[in-house]
Write a protein that holds these residues in place. Structure first.
Motif, PDB file in Angstrom:
ATOM      1  N   ASP A   1     -42.701  -3.684  56.267  1.00 47.58           N
ATOM      2  CA  ASP A   1     -41.248  -3.533  56.170  1.00 47.58           C
ATOM      3  C   ASP A   1     -40.933  -2.143  55.620  1.00 47.58           C
ATOM      4  O   ASP A   1     -40.925  -1.915  54.411  1.00 47.58           O
ATOM      5  N   THR A   2     -40.679  -1.197  56.524  1.00 45.82           N
ATOM      6  CA  THR A   2     -40.465   0.196  56.112  1.00 45.82           C
ATOM      7  C   THR A   2     -39.145   0.390  55.370  1.00 45.82           C
ATOM      8  O   THR A   2     -38.988   1.355  54.626  1.00 45.82           O
TER       9      THR A   2
ATOM     10  N   ASP B   1     -39.651   1.831  50.728  1.00 43.74           N
ATOM     11  CA  ASP B   1     -39.040   3.149  50.893  1.00 43.74           C
ATOM     12  C   ASP B   1     -38.716   3.698  49.506  1.00 43.74           C
ATOM     13  O   ASP B   1     -37.886   3.121  48.792  1.00 43.74           O
TER      14      ASP B   1
ATOM     15  N   LEU C   1     -46.645   4.274  52.162  1.00 48.05           N
ATOM     16  CA  LEU C   1     -45.199   4.449  52.260  1.00 48.05           C
ATOM     17  C   LEU C   1     -44.576   4.767  50.904  1.00 48.05           C
ATOM     18  O   LEU C   1     -43.600   5.517  50.818  1.00 48.05           O
TER      19      LEU C   1
ATOM     20  N   ILE D   1     -45.115   4.667  59.706  1.00 53.12           N
ATOM     21  CA  ILE D   1     -43.740   4.377  60.122  1.00 53.12           C
ATOM     22  C   ILE D   1     -43.663   4.175  61.633  1.00 53.12           C
ATOM     23  O   ILE D   1     -42.997   3.257  62.126  1.00 53.12           O
TER      24      ILE D   1
ATOM     25  N   SER E   1     -44.806  -0.125  61.519  1.00 53.27           N
ATOM     26  CA  SER E   1     -43.579  -0.694  60.968  1.00 53.27           C
ATOM     27  C   SER E   1     -43.372  -2.093  61.536  1.00 53.27           C
ATOM     28  O   SER E   1     -43.739  -2.386  62.678  1.00 53.27           O
TER      29      SER E   1
END
Length: 404
Positions: free
Chosen positions: A188-189, A193, A318, A378, A382
């Motif tokens: 889950d990008t 984050d 990430l 990403i 993703s």
């Protein structure tokens, strides 16, 4: 689209499929054991396969019970499937799935769920394999090998979570290469984050862990499991050497509420007076808090010796961490022979040496490993991208089955 998932309903490996397709408006049914503990919506229908299982969706949400078929509540009699299902349950799941008449039956994990999925030859079937269900379980007995082999051969599509794992399925079980696909549940990008981190919550997280002003902070995100006990013990022994040279270093380990092996580790920490620099998080960390765990640490250690691409690697990248990896084939194939800080995961001295090297050159490793691989994660890993590929796979399989 009507989709039936068969497997552990509370696995983070199953959750992305359920959430994505239910949000899309598809009718999603889950057949599993132990109740469904994630948030639900009107498109999710849970069917309990264990009489002793915890509350199902239907029991917790009266609005959803109106739209769901009854949970299975029959006492187990003669056991089949290596003790996982009774004859009654085996027959009942067949009746319920056929009454739903799904467009796709998707099994998760090749052991018990695999044989259940394989029985529905009249529907398009996909079996997602996770790791030890292929690399370990089938080689424990002839019966175990038969069950997994049977499931792999009868399902229409076999989904592996990385290319090396897919090759293992082809080579060791004689499965047609065209039948094996490589898709994962993705990362889950949006959640992982750094720009979405709440500064006050992060400060609170650090205070609760007692790591304010500590450096480097090292996290081992794998939960305690008997089969990985040696990895935890080796890491603790290596960290003892790290803290002698870096007194402010902290090691965070996660138990996810499990107690397997924890007594031995506590004894080791007590004996070596390491509690000032070791934190064991006992409770299950909610998925939405995992980014904060990575955000308050510098180095992530992934010491698996299994043919599985751990999701924590992508999550760590990430969030800007440097990830110390065991030198096993999937990781070397993914990042290159010299593309990551690798360790011999069976060597205390090597683990200590590499952690010290990374801690002393953290910015260089962030540039050469973390930043270099972030865009690839990403783009290729993703969750949104992976679920788009799953959508395409479902549609292709449905069309292929229709023409057959």
């Amino acid at each position: 689209m009507k989709i039936c998932h068969i497997g552990n309903p509370n696995s983070l490996n199953v959750k992305p499929f359920v959430e994505h397709f239910s949000r899309r408006g598809d009718e999603v049914h889950i057949f599993g054991w132990g109740g469904y503990r994630f948030p639900v919506n009107e498109n999710i229908h849970y069917h309990e396969l264990s009489r002793k299982g915890s509350s199902s969706v239907e029991e917790r949400d009266p609005e959803i019970v109106k739209k769901s078929s009854p949970a299975i509540r029959k006492k187990r009699r003669s056991l089949i499937m290596a003790g996982m299902l009774s004859v009654y349950e085996y027959m009942t799941i067949g009746r319920l799935v056929r009454s739903i008449s799904p467009d796709i039956v998707h099994g998760h994990e090749a052991v018990g769920s695999g044989m259940l999925t394989a029985r529905f030859r009249e529907f398009p079937t996909i079996l997602t394999c996770w790791g030890s269900d292929i690399n370990k379980f089938p080689w424990e007995s002839r019966w175990a090998h038969f069950k997994v082999s049977y499931a792999l051969k009868r399902c229409d599509i076999i989904n592996a979570t990385n290319p090396e794992f897919g090759r293992t399925i082809v080579e060791r079980f004689g499965i047609d290469e065209d039948k094996v696909k490589v898709l994962s549940w993705g990362v889950d990008t949006a959640l992982f984050d750094p720009s979405s981190i709440d500064g006050r919550k992060l400060d609170s997280f650090r205070e609760k862990l007692g790591i304010v002003g500590k450096s480097p902070v090292i996290v081992y995100p794998a939960g305690f499991r008997d089969k990985d006990l040696q990895n935890y013990t080796l890491l603790l022994r290596a960290f003892r050497g790290v803290r002698e040279k870096l007194p402010d270093a902290v090691l965070i380990m996660l138990s996810y509420g499990r107690t397997s092996g924890i007594g031995e580790m506590v004894e080791y920490i007590d004996k070596n007076e390491m509690w000032d620099s070791v934190r064991i998080i006992d409770d299950m960390i909610p998925q939405e808090d995992m980014p904060y765990l990575f955000a308050c640490s510098d180095i992530t250690t992934v010491l698996h010796d299994r043919d599985q691409m751990a999701a924590s690697i992508s999550e760590s990248i990430l969030m800007g961490n440097v990830t110390v990896l065991s030198r096993i084939e999937p990781y070397v194939k993914r990042f290159g022979e010299e593309g990551a800080p690798y360790v011999d995961q069976k060597s205390v001295r090597d683990i200590e040496r590499v952690i010290l090297d990374v801690a002393s050159n953290i910015e260089r490793y962030r540039k050469e490993f973390t930043e270099k691989n972030r865009e690839d994660v990403i783009r290729d890993r993703s969750r949104a991208h992976q679920m788009e590929l799953v959508e395409e796979l479902y549609e292709e399989l449905i069309e292929s089955k229709r023409k057959a």
